[in-house]
Design an enzyme around this catalytic site. Structure first.
Site, PDB file in Angstrom:
ATOM      1  N   HIS A 219       0.886  -1.185   0.000  1.00  0.00           N
ATOM      2  CA  HIS A 219       0.000   0.000   0.000  1.00  0.00           C
ATOM      3  C   HIS A 219       0.913   1.221   0.000  1.00  0.00           C
ATOM      4  CE1 HIS A 219      -3.512   2.357   0.558  1.00  0.00           C
ATOM      5  NE2 HIS A 219      -3.862   2.041   1.786  1.00  0.00           N
ATOM      6  N   HIS A 258      -2.005  -2.154 -10.048  1.00  0.00           N
ATOM      7  CA  HIS A 258      -3.056  -1.611  -9.196  1.00  0.00           C
ATOM      8  C   HIS A 258      -4.232  -2.562  -9.133  1.00  0.00           C
ATOM      9  CE1 HIS A 258      -5.874   1.252  -7.440  1.00  0.00           C
ATOM     10  NE2 HIS A 258      -4.774   1.837  -6.993  1.00  0.00           N
ATOM     11  N   ASP A 309       2.683   5.898  -6.747  1.00  0.00           N
ATOM     12  CA  ASP A 309       3.888   5.815  -5.924  1.00  0.00           C
ATOM     13  C   ASP A 309       5.184   5.890  -6.726  1.00  0.00           C
ATOM     14  OD1 ASP A 309       2.711   5.691  -3.457  1.00  0.00           O
ATOM     15  OD2 ASP A 309       2.432   3.526  -3.529  1.00  0.00           O
TER      16      ASP A 309
END
Ligand code: ACO
Length: 372
Positions: A219, A258, A309
């Site tokens: 995460h 994802h 990210d």
């Protein structure tokens, strides 16, 4: 009747929300109907936080009042400073925020004096204060003043880290990233916050638990892991051969893939643009070129695309932010989304308590100690 559930609850609709849609029209992301790219390009994090928490974009006057209110909430109580001083320099900054959040809950307990909305604003305003009070004290014994006059949370963060007011372009880059990280529907940490809120627990407990969920590398922790990967290479060519090795060993490449988006993450292009801009400003394109090569190999070999990210890593690096502070930035931003979800959960609450398919032994007889 029993049914086979997809692992990790993938594809399961676990409730209703009016806060956010992820991947509804292709690869879109909207906060209360507004596209995340519009919010990041035209607005500030404070406008987004207001939108998420209060349900509408602020007017000019409301925004000014909100900015002033957040600014006034940056100071830390003496008892909290004393607790932060006990945390060693070796601690992970995520653990500092998790502890700081829980500790503040013992000092400014939720109740008539501290309402849920006040606590949400307080935490967003003072998480950077907690982080850098601990950081400077544990590194050099310096007790910094956390109440700055910076206009935004982004500027306050960089000011406390570096000890001077940041150049506007640096504050704007961090501000845009806070908008991108603010909210993402029923992701793991938000779902955690809603589960805790659904037991009628207090606001701090829900946020503390969410920080714990965000910390993991599948995460929020992926931005740190992505930076470690990118900076392990010295050139784009070396990145190409290194990445092919990792893929051959079936290793996960952090910052890619994802659960919901299938062909692209709408936030990625926005942060990639910032990463390029900051690399140009710092006259050092190396990390950006390595990142672009990794991106192209991941698409060529695995049809996997960068999530938010991945380019956040090089962007933050160019803001001179230590790598282990990357995920705490995510905490500051996502507190706005967590808060909106806790408020929404409480407004129409039902205990979240799913069932499970049992895979253990059939009922059996108790065995006394000498018969086992
Ligand atoms: N690197 C290599 N292979 C990958 C990656 C990756 N980053 N992501 C997915 N895959 C592969 C899996 O190994 C799997 O292959 P298989 O079918 O041969 O076993 C396939 O793609 C499907 O992946 P799952 O793990 O089943 O997808 P899931 O929806 O469960 O996971 C997740 C999504 C956790 C984000 C995954 O893509 C991953 O681990 N990525 C790396 C961690 C990361 O970047 N997390 C950040 C998420 S976004 C955020 O928090 C802002």
């Amino acid at each position: 009747m029993t049914t086979t559930k997809p692992s990790g609850l993938a594809g399961i609709v676990a409730g209703e929300t009016a806060i956010c849609t992820v991947g509804h029209e292709g690869n879109s992301l909207n906060y209360r109907g507004y596209s995340v790219s519009d919010l990041a390009e035209h607005g500030t994090f404070e406008e987004t936080a207001y939108l998420l928490i209060y349900g509408k974009l602020p007017t000019k006057t409301e925004l000014k009042q909100y900015q002033d209110q957040l600014k006034a909430l940056r100071g830390l109580p003496q008892n909290l400073k004393a607790m932060l001083e006990q945390i060693p320099a070796s601690a992970h900054p995520m653990d500092v925020l998790r502890t700081g959040c829980s500790a503040l809950g013992t000092l400014e307990t939720e109740g008539s004096e501290h309402s849920q909305i006040n606590i949400a604003n307080r935490l967003m305003a003072c998480f950077a204060s907690m982080l850098f009070y601990w950081y400077h004290f544990s590194k050099s014994g310096r007790r910094i003043e956390t109440q700055t006059e910076d206009a935004s949370i982004a500027s306050h963060f960089l000011h406390l880290l570096h000890g001077s007011v940041p150049e506007p372009i640096f504050a704007s880059a961090l501000d845009a990233s806070l908008v991108l990280y603010a909210e993402h529907e029923f992701n793991a940490s938000t779902f955690t916050a809603r589960v805790v809120a659904s037991t009628l627990s207090d606001f701090y407990s829900a946020i503390t638990a969410a920080i714990g969920a965000l910390r993991g590398p599948l995460h929020g922790g992926a931005n740190e892991a992505a930076m470690e990967l990118i900076e392990s290479f010295h050139s784009a060519d070396q990145a190409e051969s290194g990445l092919l090795d990792l893929l051959a060993k079936k290793q996960l490449i952090m910052g890619f893939g994802h659960r919901v988006y299938k062909t692209s993450d709408p936030r990625s292009q926005v942060i990639k643009n910032w990463s390029r801009k900051l690399s140009e400003k710092n006259k050092n394109m190396s990390l950006f070129e390595i990142s672009e090569r990794i991106e192209s190999i991941m698409w060529r070999e695995k049809k996997l695309f960068p999530n938010l990210d991945f380019y956040s890593a090089s962007a933050y690096h160019h803001l001179n932010i230590p790598t282990n502070m990357f995920t705490p930035i995510f905490v500051i931003a996502r507190t706005s989304g967590w808060a909106a979800h806790i408020i929404e959960q409480r407004a129409n609450n039902k205990l979240i308590r799913p069932g499970a398919d049992y895979t253990g032994p059939a009922p059996r007889d108790w065995l006394p100690l000498d018969k086992r």
